[in-house]
Scaffold this motif. Structure first.
Motif, PDB file in Angstrom:
ATOM      1  N   GLN A  89      94.933 104.144  42.979  1.00  0.00           N
ATOM      2  CA  GLN A  89      94.521 105.152  41.998  1.00  0.00           C
ATOM      3  C   GLN A  89      95.719 105.970  41.531  1.00  0.00           C
ATOM      4  O   GLN A  89      95.837 106.282  40.344  1.00  0.00           O
ATOM      5  CB  GLN A  89      93.449 106.084  42.589  1.00  0.00           C
ATOM      6  CG  GLN A  89      92.138 105.380  42.879  1.00  0.00           C
ATOM      7  CD  GLN A  89      91.619 104.582  41.688  1.00  0.00           C
ATOM      8  OE1 GLN A  89      91.307 105.133  40.640  1.00  0.00           O
ATOM      9  NE2 GLN A  89      91.555 103.265  41.822  1.00  0.00           N
ATOM     10  N   ASN A  90      96.614 106.290  42.472  1.00  0.00           N
ATOM     11  CA  ASN A  90      97.837 107.017  42.096  1.00  0.00           C
ATOM     12  C   ASN A  90      98.666 106.194  41.111  1.00  0.00           C
ATOM     13  O   ASN A  90      99.215 106.726  40.144  1.00  0.00           O
ATOM     14  CB  ASN A  90      98.703 107.306  43.327  1.00  0.00           C
ATOM     15  CG  ASN A  90      98.034 108.271  44.288  1.00  0.00           C
ATOM     16  OD1 ASN A  90      97.076 108.943  43.940  1.00  0.00           O
ATOM     17  ND2 ASN A  90      98.528 108.325  45.516  1.00  0.00           N
ATOM     18  N   GLU A  91      98.749 104.898  41.389  1.00  0.00           N
ATOM     19  CA  GLU A  91      99.542 104.024  40.530  1.00  0.00           C
ATOM     20  C   GLU A  91      98.896 103.907  39.149  1.00  0.00           C
ATOM     21  O   GLU A  91      99.589 103.929  38.131  1.00  0.00           O
ATOM     22  CB  GLU A  91      99.711 102.646  41.188  1.00  0.00           C
ATOM     23  CG  GLU A  91     100.425 101.595  40.353  1.00  0.00           C
ATOM     24  CD  GLU A  91     101.871 101.931  39.993  1.00  0.00           C
ATOM     25  OE1 GLU A  91     102.446 102.895  40.546  1.00  0.00           O
ATOM     26  OE2 GLU A  91     102.437 101.216  39.124  1.00  0.00           O
ATOM     27  N   LEU A  92      97.574 103.794  39.135  1.00  0.00           N
ATOM     28  CA  LEU A  92      96.868 103.738  37.847  1.00  0.00           C
ATOM     29  C   LEU A  92      97.164 104.996  37.025  1.00  0.00           C
ATOM     30  O   LEU A  92      97.452 104.918  35.821  1.00  0.00           O
ATOM     31  CB  LEU A  92      95.358 103.598  38.070  1.00  0.00           C
ATOM     32  CG  LEU A  92      94.476 103.728  36.817  1.00  0.00           C
ATOM     33  CD1 LEU A  92      94.826 102.667  35.788  1.00  0.00           C
ATOM     34  CD2 LEU A  92      93.000 103.646  37.178  1.00  0.00           C
ATOM     35  N   GLU A  93      97.126 106.140  37.706  1.00  0.00           N
ATOM     36  CA  GLU A  93      97.402 107.408  37.034  1.00  0.00           C
ATOM     37  C   GLU A  93      98.845 107.435  36.505  1.00  0.00           C
ATOM     38  O   GLU A  93      99.102 107.862  35.394  1.00  0.00           O
ATOM     39  CB  GLU A  93      97.219 108.526  38.042  1.00  0.00           C
ATOM     40  CG  GLU A  93      96.554 109.757  37.510  1.00  0.00           C
ATOM     41  CD  GLU A  93      96.254 110.709  38.656  1.00  0.00           C
ATOM     42  OE1 GLU A  93      97.087 111.605  38.890  1.00  0.00           O
ATOM     43  OE2 GLU A  93      95.228 110.511  39.344  1.00  0.00           O
ATOM     44  N   ARG A  94      99.767 106.952  37.338  1.00  0.00           N
ATOM     45  CA  ARG A  94     101.165 106.909  36.920  1.00  0.00           C
ATOM     46  C   ARG A  94     101.319 106.026  35.678  1.00  0.00           C
ATOM     47  O   ARG A  94     101.951 106.412  34.698  1.00  0.00           O
ATOM     48  CB  ARG A  94     102.042 106.356  38.060  1.00  0.00           C
ATOM     49  CG  ARG A  94     103.547 106.444  37.807  1.00  0.00           C
ATOM     50  CD  ARG A  94     104.343 105.603  38.809  1.00  0.00           C
ATOM     51  NE  ARG A  94     104.126 104.180  38.602  1.00  0.00           N
ATOM     52  CZ  ARG A  94     104.732 103.447  37.674  1.00  0.00           C
ATOM     53  NH1 ARG A  94     105.616 104.000  36.872  1.00  0.00           N
ATOM     54  NH2 ARG A  94     104.464 102.166  37.553  1.00  0.00           N
ATOM     55  N   GLN A  95     100.708 104.838  35.734  1.00  0.00           N
ATOM     56  CA  GLN A  95     100.833 103.916  34.600  1.00  0.00           C
ATOM     57  C   GLN A  95     100.179 104.482  33.348  1.00  0.00           C
ATOM     58  O   GLN A  95     100.596 104.195  32.233  1.00  0.00           O
ATOM     59  CB  GLN A  95     100.214 102.554  34.953  1.00  0.00           C
ATOM     60  CG  GLN A  95     101.015 101.789  35.997  1.00  0.00           C
ATOM     61  CD  GLN A  95     100.497 100.377  36.260  1.00  0.00           C
ATOM     62  OE1 GLN A  95      99.679  99.851  35.514  1.00  0.00           O
ATOM     63  NE2 GLN A  95     100.992  99.763  37.325  1.00  0.00           N
ATOM     64  N   THR A  96      99.141 105.301  33.546  1.00  0.00           N
ATOM     65  CA  THR A  96      98.424 105.868  32.403  1.00  0.00           C
ATOM     66  C   THR A  96      99.178 107.044  31.781  1.00  0.00           C
ATOM     67  O   THR A  96      99.260 107.166  30.564  1.00  0.00           O
ATOM     68  CB  THR A  96      97.014 106.330  32.852  1.00  0.00           C
ATOM     69  OG1 THR A  96      96.351 105.229  33.469  1.00  0.00           O
ATOM     70  CG2 THR A  96      96.193 106.809  31.675  1.00  0.00           C
TER      71      THR A  96
END
Ligand SMILES: *Cc1c(COP(=O)(O)O)cnc(C)c1O
Length: 415
Positions: free
Chosen positions: A16-23
């Motif tokens: 989820q952290n990575e998704l947020e970063r990518q977003t």
């Protein structure tokens, strides 16, 4: 909803952290992209459970009837996409694809001639720290003072070195590669011509970059860069004899059981590449990169070779007081992810460098057009113009997050 969330909350949270970063960040690393949710679904499928050593209808394990169909579809789609006769879709990565190519065509200590890493080539093109440079005798060509491949110079070097194989293709070269000219050089010295189209494959697939076929004896690629599929490798040829050698080189030469789930995802990705919309994507990638280049040139930056023909630009800071590393960090602070890169005439170490490489493939996949790229390019210039201004970087980071929020690519929470 999420099984992972219950089973392994730590890993779930990190995804989820990575998704947020990518977003929230603007992803402008030229080798990255956002793949399709359908590709991710195939990658997460039951095919991860299956051993399928061998090739379709020639396996060492039972129960491969569906794996066979999956791999044959991936092969057929790759051949249709690139207009060639044979494809091996099993390489786990671009590097393993290249290792397979060398193992198929060369013996240890044979001579290879590739593009210098510091001039835009890839580690696997003969660098001494890579198995390609340890196993084979490697020699290099580079770019001229204008940042372009000087084909006459390549011919000169080839005549002296007499390599068994010439590698063309690059990781940081903003201009078209002339495969036809490379073939003339290869024929002159009796070498195999090997094109590594890892970076430009998505443009080649859309006819937005000249094809390496029919000029090259063998072609490798990644499937996850401009091609926008799953992380993986690919080898193609029109020569039946070379195709057989490649198959044995990949398995049992350097790999064991193929990643059938990734091969399934490659097939899904190729199907996307075969759609008419793919051409639009590739055209947009080029238009967006050109916009980036035009704005930075207008703002007084030294865009290597004076522009771009593909999905990336190199910006040189040889005329500036700061390094590529400093620019990379400052842009990162402003929510814009790029990578430091050596440039022609480099004076600093590869850990510091005097340039950055910026690509448009990933943000174009999010739906951004030249209008957004004009804004982003100006923000990049604003950051670089005042590189020590951390308040400005923080302000731009917020602006970039807002811009990015209008271009959501993964809206399902479990990705
Ligand atoms: C990225 C790249 C590779 C290697 O791909 P990996 O999947 O990272 O191993 C090989 N050749 C070129 C030109 C590349 O840009």
């Amino acid at each position: 909803m999420s099984i992972l969330k219950n089973v392994d909350p730590l890993i779930y949270e990190l995804t989820q952290n990575e998704l947020e970063r990518q977003t929230n960040h603007l992803e402008m690393i030229a080798s990255e992209n956002f793949t399709y949710p359908a590709v991710m679904e195939a990658m997460g499928s039951v095919f991860t459970n299956k051993y399928a050593e061998g090739y379709p209808n020639k396996r060492y394990y039972g129960g491969c009837e569906f794996a066979d169909k999956v791999e044959q579809l991936a092969i057929d789609r790759a051949c249709e996409l690139f207009g060639c006769n044979y494809a091996n879709v099993q390489p786990n990565s671009g590097s393993q694809a290249n290792q397979g190519v060398y193992q198929a065509l060369l013996k240890p200590f044979d001579k290879i001639l590739g593009m210098d890493l510091s001039q835009g080539g890839h580690l696997t093109h003969g660098s001494k720290v890579s198995s390609s440079g340890k196993t084979y005798s490697s020699f290099f060509y580079g770019v001229d003072e204008n940042g372009r491949i000087d084909y006459e110079k390549v011919m000169e070097i080839a005549k002296i070195v007499k390599p068994k194989l010439i590698v063309c293709g690059a990781s940081a070269y903003p201009r078209e590669i002339n495969f036809e000219k490379f073939r003339v050089i290869a024929d002159e010295v009796g070498a195999y011509l090997f094109a590594d189209i890892a970076h430009i494959a998505g443009l080649v697939a859309a006819d937005e970059h000249p094809s390496p076929f029919p000029h090259c004896h063998i072609v490798s690629s990644t499937t996850h860069k401009t091609l926008r599929g799953p992380r993986g490798g690919l080898i193609m040829t029109n020569d039946e004899d070379i195709a057989k050698k490649v198959n044995s080189a990949i398995f049992p030469g350097i790999q064991g059981g193929p990643l059938v789930h990734v091969i399934a995802a490659k097939a899904v990705g190729f199907a996307e590449n075969l759609k008419p919309e793919w051409k639009e994507y590739a055209k947009d990638v080029k238009a967006n990169t050109k916009k980036l280049s035009d704005v930075l040139l207008k703002r007084g930056y030294d865009v290597v070779s004076g522009g771009t023909d593909n999905h990336l630009i190199l910006v040189s800071f040889l005329d500036k007081t700061f390094s590529g590393k400093e620019a990379d960090i400052a842009l990162g602070n402003a929510g814009i992810t790029v990578n430091k890169n050596t440039v022609p005439g480099e004076t600093r170490s590869p850990f510091v460098t005097s340039g950055v490489r910026i690509g448009a493939a990933a943000l174009t996949a999010r739906g951004m057009k030249t209008e957004q790229f004009e804004i982003i390019a100006n923000k990049i210039a604003d950051v670089l113009d005042d590189i020590e201004n951390v308040d400005l970087q923080a302000k731009i980071k917020q602006e970039m997050k807002e811009l990015a929020s209008n271009f959501i690519i993964y809206d399902r929470p479990t990705y």
